[in-house]
Design an enzyme around this catalytic site. Structure first.
Site, PDB file in Angstrom:
ATOM      1  CB  ILE A 535     -15.979  63.902  18.575  1.00  0.00           C
ATOM      2  CG1 ILE A 535     -17.015  64.910  18.081  1.00  0.00           C
ATOM      3  CG2 ILE A 535     -15.592  64.186  20.009  1.00  0.00           C
ATOM      4  CD1 ILE A 535     -18.313  64.905  18.886  1.00  0.00           C
ATOM      5  N   GLY A 536     -14.804  64.091  15.242  1.00  0.00           N
ATOM      6  CA  GLY A 536     -15.092  63.603  13.900  1.00  0.00           C
ATOM      7  C   GLY A 536     -14.674  64.619  12.861  1.00  0.00           C
ATOM      8  CB  SER A 537     -12.687  65.318  10.472  1.00  0.00           C
ATOM      9  OG  SER A 537     -12.010  64.106  10.195  1.00  0.00           O
ATOM     10  CG  PHE A 540     -21.027  68.181   5.213  1.00  0.00           C
ATOM     11  CD1 PHE A 540     -21.466  69.074   4.250  1.00  0.00           C
ATOM     12  CD2 PHE A 540     -21.568  66.909   5.224  1.00  0.00           C
ATOM     13  CE1 PHE A 540     -22.426  68.717   3.327  1.00  0.00           C
ATOM     14  CE2 PHE A 540     -22.522  66.537   4.305  1.00  0.00           C
ATOM     15  CZ  PHE A 540     -22.956  67.439   3.350  1.00  0.00           C
ATOM     16  N   GLY A 541     -16.888  69.230   7.207  1.00  0.00           N
ATOM     17  CA  GLY A 541     -16.093  69.934   8.196  1.00  0.00           C
ATOM     18  C   GLY A 541     -15.784  69.040   9.375  1.00  0.00           C
ATOM     19  CB  SER A 542     -13.506  69.414  12.124  1.00  0.00           C
ATOM     20  OG  SER A 542     -12.506  69.219  11.141  1.00  0.00           O
ATOM     21  CB  VAL A 543     -17.939  66.862  14.545  1.00  0.00           C
ATOM     22  CG1 VAL A 543     -19.044  66.954  15.588  1.00  0.00           C
ATOM     23  CG2 VAL A 543     -18.528  66.754  13.155  1.00  0.00           C
ATOM     24  CE  LYS A 557     -21.726  67.987  10.699  1.00  0.00           C
ATOM     25  NZ  LYS A 557     -20.688  66.981  10.376  1.00  0.00           N
ATOM     26  CG  ASP A 653     -22.949  60.161   2.544  1.00  0.00           C
ATOM     27  OD1 ASP A 653     -22.753  59.007   2.129  1.00  0.00           O
ATOM     28  OD2 ASP A 653     -22.073  60.852   3.082  1.00  0.00           O
TER      29      ASP A 653
END
Length: 898
Positions: A535-537, A540-543, A557, A653
């Site tokens: 659902i995201g990237s 910091f990494g992928s979610v 994550k 951020d």
């Protein structure tokens, strides 16, 4: 000698002059500003003025022998605010007198005695060489003892009771505020306000329960040690360095008269006088269930309508009171058990051969205790039995709280107060109250059995000496075999999924206090269906979306390029993040540190990130009130990160991708505290240019010190995007209908210098429209007039104040919250600190046209900004050939969306 003999005569002459011109006292016996030695006062003598014998020159305050609440048994020497009737100081609070008791003023000082002559209170002894010459009540309410040179010998301001007023300073060196027992009984109560190095803290019988920094309006200005506290017409302040600097403050609306009081209820209340009455402006704690004795001993407090407490007993306990109309705490339901109370002896031991049996009554899940937020675990990494055993052998221990996930053991000592429902629904903490069996029960077995049954229980351990070792060996062997088979199967699963696995023993080898729940890699692998639903990237990494065994939905994550290789260091950082709890921060539910795997488990936010809703070209449009609530919630979350949690956290951020939305568009900030988890390759990027294009504060360009004001700048940029409904730097659409309405109106863009080759830089548009006071034109065109100009003005002015080039000119996030809520007046943007936006606009446009070949043009534009306006010393860094323009760092490169 001549001067000495003349002074009393002149002093008395001026005193008579003052009295003759003063119309305030209604009684012939009352005086104004001064009384002189050999003066006595009783309530009866000055009954016509309610016991008042001395008024300040302006009439704002009076000194009186008063009986609070109209009761007739306790009279006190008091200083009272005349208009409101508020007692701001009392002398003999622990020695009340009758209505015929006497206050006597002599050259030796002031004393209070009862009608029979028994002394109740007096000021400290003064040197005979400095005999008292007058007693003055100042216009600020300070009762001052003066010598013949008008020098102060003693002041009531230096001997506070439960209140301070404007003009009074509460100092750390021995001074504290103590509550009264009630509004009618001024005896010293159980609540105390005292200083720590960085705050003021409320305590109850040796246990802390609130500090000023917990108030969302409190803002920290300095890290210097706190030395004093004061209130004035603009707010409440903590000072350091002999009063030369403000360490912390709570800004409040202007007021002519303001007091700060530790009330008999246990709340610290700041009030001001207006419209004939006292108005409360701050109360801490504002959740009444955090007050230690709100429901008595072991009472369970819950908040009802209007922040009123509802008291009941936890399971296994009953009310002490037989009358249902009163509630003063709870005792065990089983009458054969009782609370132990503190029973320390000289040797510190409680357990001996004759001691009755100790047992523990569970409070059940979901219970919390007011002092836990201020306590560290007494013991770490214990099992429940060991935690209880530790309490059993500690005579001061009255109960425990045990954290099942971390093994933390908290003890409750001194006194048992009230309990409240846990604010953390997923908390693994369970409370236990230490009880003791009655003497009859422990000697005869009570109702549990006969004497023979008791005898059999005593004989059982002798037979067990033979059987138990054999049984224990068999159980250990069987358990070892089961464990070995499960370990082998689990190892196969991990190898099949190409993940490196460490046994749990590696984590058990050390303990970090405060760690959230620890998950096994296999558990998260199954929850995310082998990490299929991404659902995201980002950097910091992928979610991934996952569903745990308890059916709760989470976001997992996977941290890549982890900079912290050591498991202990990683867990230390996670413990800090996991202990940060706020309604506007995404909650970290747990983590996994297994082999080389590093995963974080967050609560799932079902509406995704703000950018997906705000910048969407289709779907429902965020209404203005929803945008305002998102802005306010985000501000509150950042204010807590900066000043409310134990370890200050600078997000670095802040952007729409890191603001997640839940039902009702509740905003929660994500990715806070993760900066130390970056790997070496990303940490260099983070150090020099952390953040995302469009939200990056100017100080990042110069390697200047980064502070919480960096987040304030980024927040201001997000606020402008909430106003316009589009990215701050975007291509101008041909019409408002194109691009989902993410363009300014024709009026806004046609005359604006914020256009560069088809690019529109909205912060500059907002600056120019602010100068012209044309706010409504800045609002998202899709709102179609559903927003008023003054509503847009509020957000735009706050945003422009946040994006000042100089960090010191930006407001704190606490002040931003105050401006949005209306408690603080809106700031006025400083034009000289916003001119850099004109060059930033060119920079973004040139970057979009020239790509990386536009570096020199951007550097030249920024350098021209500093040279023309002289607002900063950044030119040396900007002209550095090694300078990398931040325009080319995308949000995906740094941290990415959810």
């Amino acid at each position: 000698m001549a001067n000495s003999s003349v002074f009393p005569s002149l002093f008395f002459f001026f005193f008579l002059l003052l009295v003759s011109h003063n119309p305030l006292p209604a009684s012939a016996y009352s005086f104004t500003e001064f009384v002189f030695p050999n003066f006595t006062a009783t309530n009866v003598r000055f009954i016509d003025n309610g016991g008042a014998f001395l008024f300040s020159r302006n009439g704002s305050f009076k000194a009186a022998i008063s009986n609070p609440g109209g009761q007739q048994t306790r009279f006190y020497l008091c200083v009272i605010h005349s208009a409101s009737g508020t007692v701001i100081w009392s002398a003999n609070r622990d020695g009340p007198i009758s209505n015929s008791g006497t206050m006597a003023f002599t050259r030796d000082g002031i004393s209070v005695s009862d009608h029979d002559g028994s002394p109740k209170w007096s000021i400290p002894t003064i040197p005979k060489s400095s005999a008292a010459a007058a007693l003055q009540l100042t216009e600020s309410g300070n009762l001052v003892l003066l010598d013949k040179s008008n020098a102060s010998l003693w002041e009531s301001f230096d001997d506070p009771a439960d209140t301070i007023v404007a003009g009074q300073i509460l100092r750390k060196n021995g001074n504290a505020l103590f509550s009264s027992v009630s509004g009618e009984d001024f005896s010293t109560g159980d609540y105390r306000l005292a200083f720590s190095d960085s705050d003021v803290i409320l305590g109850w019988r040796g246990q802390s329960y609130w500090k000023l920094s917990m108030d969302p309006r409190a803002y920290t200005d300095s890290t210097s040690p706190v030395e004093s506290m004061a209130v004035n017409g603009t707010g409440l302040f903590l000072f350091g360095r002999n009063g030369s600097i403000v360490v912390a403050r709570v800004a409040l609306p202007p007021a002519d008269f303001r007091i700060a009081r530790l009330a008999s209820s246990g709340q610290f209340i700041v009030s001001s006088f207006s419209h004939g009455g006292m108005k409360e402006e701050l109360d801490g704690p504002n959740n009444v269930c955090q007050i230690p004795s709100i429901c008595g001993e072991i009472g369970w407090c819950s908040v009802s309508t209007g922040n009123n407490p509802t008291c009941q007993c936890p399971p296994g306990f009953r009310s002490k009171a037989s009358n249902s109309d009163s509630f003063n705490g709870c005792v065990p339901s089983d009458s054969s058990s009782s609370l132990v109370g503190s029973s320390c002896s000289n040797n510190g031991s409680q357990v001996n051969s004759s001691s009755p049996p100790i047992s523990y009554l569970s409070l059940g899940n979901g219970m919390d205790y007011f002092a836990l937020d201020f306590s560290q675990p007494t013991k770490y990494a214990l099992n429940l039995s060991a935690c209880q055993e530790f309490c059993t052998t500690d005579c001061a221990c009255l109960g425990i709280f045990y954290d099942n996930s971390s093994g933390s053991c908290y003890t409750i000592e001194n006194d048992l107060g009230s309990f409240m429902s846990s604010r953390d629904r997923d908390s693994d903490q369970v409370g236990y109250i230490k009880t003791v069996e009655s003497a009859d029960k422990s000697s005869s077995g009570g109702n549990r059995g006969s004497v023979n049954e008791t005898h059999n229980r005593k004989q059982f351990p002798l037979a067990a000496l033979v059987l138990l070792p054999c049984i224990a060996v068999a159980v250990v062997l069987a358990a070892g075999l089961v464990w070995w088979r499960r370990w082998k199967i689990a190892g196969e699963k991990v190898r099949l999924s190409h993940a490196n696995s460490f046994s749990s023993d590696e984590m058990d080898a050390f303990y970090i206090p405060g760690l959230p729940q620890r998950f096994d890699y296999e558990e998260l692998d199954e929850a995310t269906d082998r990490f299929k639903m991404q659902i995201g990237s980002g950097g910091f990494g992928s979610v991934y979306k996952g569903v745990l065994s308890d059916k709760s939905v989470v976001a997992v994550k996977k941290i890549t390029n982890v900079g912290i290789q050591g498991k202990r260091d990683f867990c230390t950082e996670i413990a800090i993040i996991g202990n940060v709890h706020h309604v506007n921060l995404v909650k970290l539910r747990g983590f996994c540190a297994q082999g080389r795997q590093r995963l974080l488990v967050y609560e799932y936010m079902n509406r995704g990130s703000l950018d997906r809703t705000l910048f969407a070209s289709s779907g429902p449009v965020l209404e203005w009130q929803e945008r305002f609530e998102i802005a306010l919630g985000t501000a509150r979350g950042l204010a807590y990160l900066h000043t409310g949690c134990e370890h200050k956290i600078i997000h670095c951020d802040v952007k729409p991708e890191n603001i997640l939305l839940q039902d009702q568009f509740q905003a929660k900030i994500s990715d806070f505290g993760l900066s130390k988890l970056l790997g070496p390759e990303q940490s260099s990027l983070f150090t020099t240019m952390r953040g995302t294009r469009g939200y990056l504060a100017p100080e990042w360009l110069t390697n200047s010190a980064i502070s919480e004001k960096t987040d304030v700048y980024s927040y201001g940029m997000v606020l402008l995007e909430l106003v316009s409904g589009r990215k701050n730097c975007s291509i101008k659409s041909a019409s408002p209908s194109q691009g989902g309405g993410h363009s300014t109106t024709t009026t806004t863009t046609s005359s604006s210098s914020a256009q560069f080759g088809g690019m529109v830089y909205f912060p500059l548009v907002a600056l120019e429209m602010h100068e012209q006071r044309r706010y409504v034109e800045l609002a998202d065109a899709r709102l179609e007039g559903r927003v008023r100009s003054e509503e847009v003005e509020k957000l735009v002015r706050v945003a422009l104040c946040c994006v000042h080039e100089e960090p010191c000119l930006r407001p704190s996030m606490v002040s931003v919250v105050g401006m949005l809520e209306g408690g603080i007046s809106l700031g006025e943007p400083r034009m000289e600190s916003l001119n850099f936006l004109r060059f930033y606009g060119r920079r973004f446009a040139e970057a979009s046209i020239l790509g990386e070949d536009g570096n020199n043009e951007q550097r030249e534009a920024l350098l021209n900004s500093r040279q023309e306006y002289g607002t900063s010393n950044y030119s040396s860094t900007i002209s550095d050939p090694q300078y990398i323009p931040l325009s080319f760092i995308s949000s995906q490169q740094i941290s990415g969306p959810r």
